[in-house]
Enzyme design. Structure first.
Site, PDB file in Angstrom:
ATOM      1  N   ASP A  21       6.461 -23.315  40.465  1.00  0.00           N
ATOM      2  CA  ASP A  21       6.112 -24.618  39.637  1.00  0.00           C
ATOM      3  C   ASP A  21       7.520 -25.217  39.157  1.00  0.00           C
ATOM      4  O   ASP A  21       8.636 -24.476  39.087  1.00  0.00           O
ATOM      5  CB  ASP A  21       5.255 -24.588  38.464  1.00  0.00           C
ATOM      6  CG  ASP A  21       4.616 -25.897  38.072  1.00  0.00           C
ATOM      7  OD1 ASP A  21       4.677 -26.796  38.640  1.00  0.00           O
ATOM      8  OD2 ASP A  21       4.658 -25.934  36.738  1.00  0.00           O
ATOM      9  N   ASP A  23       8.023 -28.322  36.331  1.00  0.00           N
ATOM     10  CA  ASP A  23       7.972 -28.967  34.953  1.00  0.00           C
ATOM     11  C   ASP A  23       7.223 -27.962  34.346  1.00  0.00           C
ATOM     12  O   ASP A  23       6.182 -27.479  34.639  1.00  0.00           O
ATOM     13  CB  ASP A  23       6.951 -30.192  35.064  1.00  0.00           C
ATOM     14  CG  ASP A  23       7.831 -31.500  35.753  1.00  0.00           C
ATOM     15  OD1 ASP A  23       8.586 -31.754  34.991  1.00  0.00           O
ATOM     16  OD2 ASP A  23       7.509 -31.752  36.621  1.00  0.00           O
ATOM     17  N   ASP A 198       3.061 -22.955  34.610  1.00  0.00           N
ATOM     18  CA  ASP A 198       2.586 -23.094  33.244  1.00  0.00           C
ATOM     19  C   ASP A 198       1.415 -23.828  32.912  1.00  0.00           C
ATOM     20  O   ASP A 198       1.096 -23.987  31.675  1.00  0.00           O
ATOM     21  CB  ASP A 198       3.824 -23.837  32.651  1.00  0.00           C
ATOM     22  CG  ASP A 198       3.812 -25.179  32.957  1.00  0.00           C
ATOM     23  OD1 ASP A 198       3.846 -25.638  34.123  1.00  0.00           O
ATOM     24  OD2 ASP A 198       3.913 -26.162  32.050  1.00  0.00           O
TER      25      ASP A 198
END
Length: 249
Positions: A21, A23, A198
Site C-alpha cells: 500500500d 498512504d 494500514d
C-alpha cells in the site's frame, strides 16, 4: 501477533511477491491527499527491491495510477491503482469501464453538493469515483457516511467503502483483494504473496494473501488478520531496507 522487524525479516525474500500500500504504509498520512511527504530514500529502496525480487513487487493503492506515478515517477513495478480499478502492468494502463461514465460524473456532482453543506469536510475526485474526507472534522463522520451511502445507493455499479477518516464511492467490483487474486494466479507454485498495509481496505487483501500461504503486515493500529504489525511507515521502510540488505540464499 509479532511487531518485531527482525521476526518479519526472517521470513526472507527468496519466495515472496511483495504488494505494498502507499498512504499510511510507505508514507505518513497528511491532512490532505496532496500534503504528503515522500522520503527521498524511498525511490531507490523500491527500485532495489524490485530488482532483488526479480520484479515481484507492486503497489496496491487507493490512489490513481497517475497520482502514484507523480509521487514515484521512477517506480519500475506494476501498479494497481484506485483499489484495482486502474492497472499499470508492463507499462500498459487499463481502466475500469465506468471511468469517464455518466455514473461517475453523477457521483462526483452529488458528492460535491453534499460536501458543500458540511464545514471542514473535503472532496477528492478520482476518475473512478469520489472520496469524502472528514479527517479535519471527526464529528462530521455521521453526516459524511450518510451522504456517501445515499450517493452510492443511487449509482449503478458503484458502492461505498470505509477507509481512514473517509468514505469512498467506487466501482463495486474493484478491490485490493481482486488485485492480489490476479497476481497470485500468474505466479508459479511456491511464491508467497505478502501484503503490507494500514487500512481496512488492505485487510481484504491480507485475507487473500494468508489463504494463499503468504503473510501480511499491518501498519499502525486496528483489528487485523495479519500475523505481524509495525507501528508506522518509518518501521516499514526499515523492514524493506533490511530485506534489501539480506544475503540471497
Amino acid at each position: 501477533m509479532t511487531d518485531d522487524i527482525d521476526a518479519i525479516t526472517r521470513e526472507g525474500t527468496t519466495d515472496i511477491y511483495l504488494m505494498l500500500d502507499f498512504d499510511g504504509t510507505l508514507i505518513d498520512l497528511a491532512p490532505t491527499p496532496d500534503g504528503i511527504h515522500v522520503p527521498a530514500r524511498l525511490h531507490g529502496l523500491l527500485a532495489g527491491l524490485h530488482a532483488k525480487l526479480d520484479g515481484r513487487l507492486c503497489l496496491v493503492s487507493g490512489r490513481e495510477v497517475a497520482v502514484l506515478e507523480r509521487f514515484l515517477p521512477d517506480f519500475p513495478g506494476d501498479i494497481f491503482g484506485a483499489h484495482g480499478a486502474e492497472v499499470r502492468r508492463g507499462g500498459t494502463l487499463s481502466r475500469h469501464p465506468l471511468v469517464g461514465s455518466p455514473v461517475v460524473a453523477s457521483v462526483q456532482s452529488q458528492a460535491q453538493d453534499a460536501v458543500a453543506q458540511m464545514h471542514g469536510v473535503t472532496l477528492e475526485t478520482k476518475d473512478t469515483g469520489a472520496v469524502i474526507h472528514y479527517r479535519a472534522v471527526p464529528q462530521a463522520e455521521g453526516a459524511a457516511r450518510a451522504a456517501a451511502e445515499t450517493i452510492a445507493a443511487a449509482a449503478p455499479g458503484m458502492e461505498m467503502h470505509t477507509s481512514k477518516m473517509a468514505f469512498e464511492i467506487r466501482p463495486s467490483d474493484a478491490s485490493k483483494a481482486g488485485a492480489v487474486h490476479a497476481i497470485i494466479a500468474e505466479q508459479p507454485i511456491g511464491i508467497r504473496p505478502v501484503v503490507i498495509g494500514d487500512d481496512v481496505t488492505d485487510e481484504e487483501a491480507m485475507v487473500v494473501a494468508n489463504a494463499a500461504g503468504g503473510f501480511a503486515v499491518r501498519v499502525g493500529g486496528g483489528d487485523t488478520c495479519a500475523a505481524y504489525r509495525l507501528p508506522d511507515p518509518a518501521a516499514v521502510l526499515a523492514l524493506l531496507e533490511s530485506w534489501l540488505s539480506e544475503e540471497t540464499l
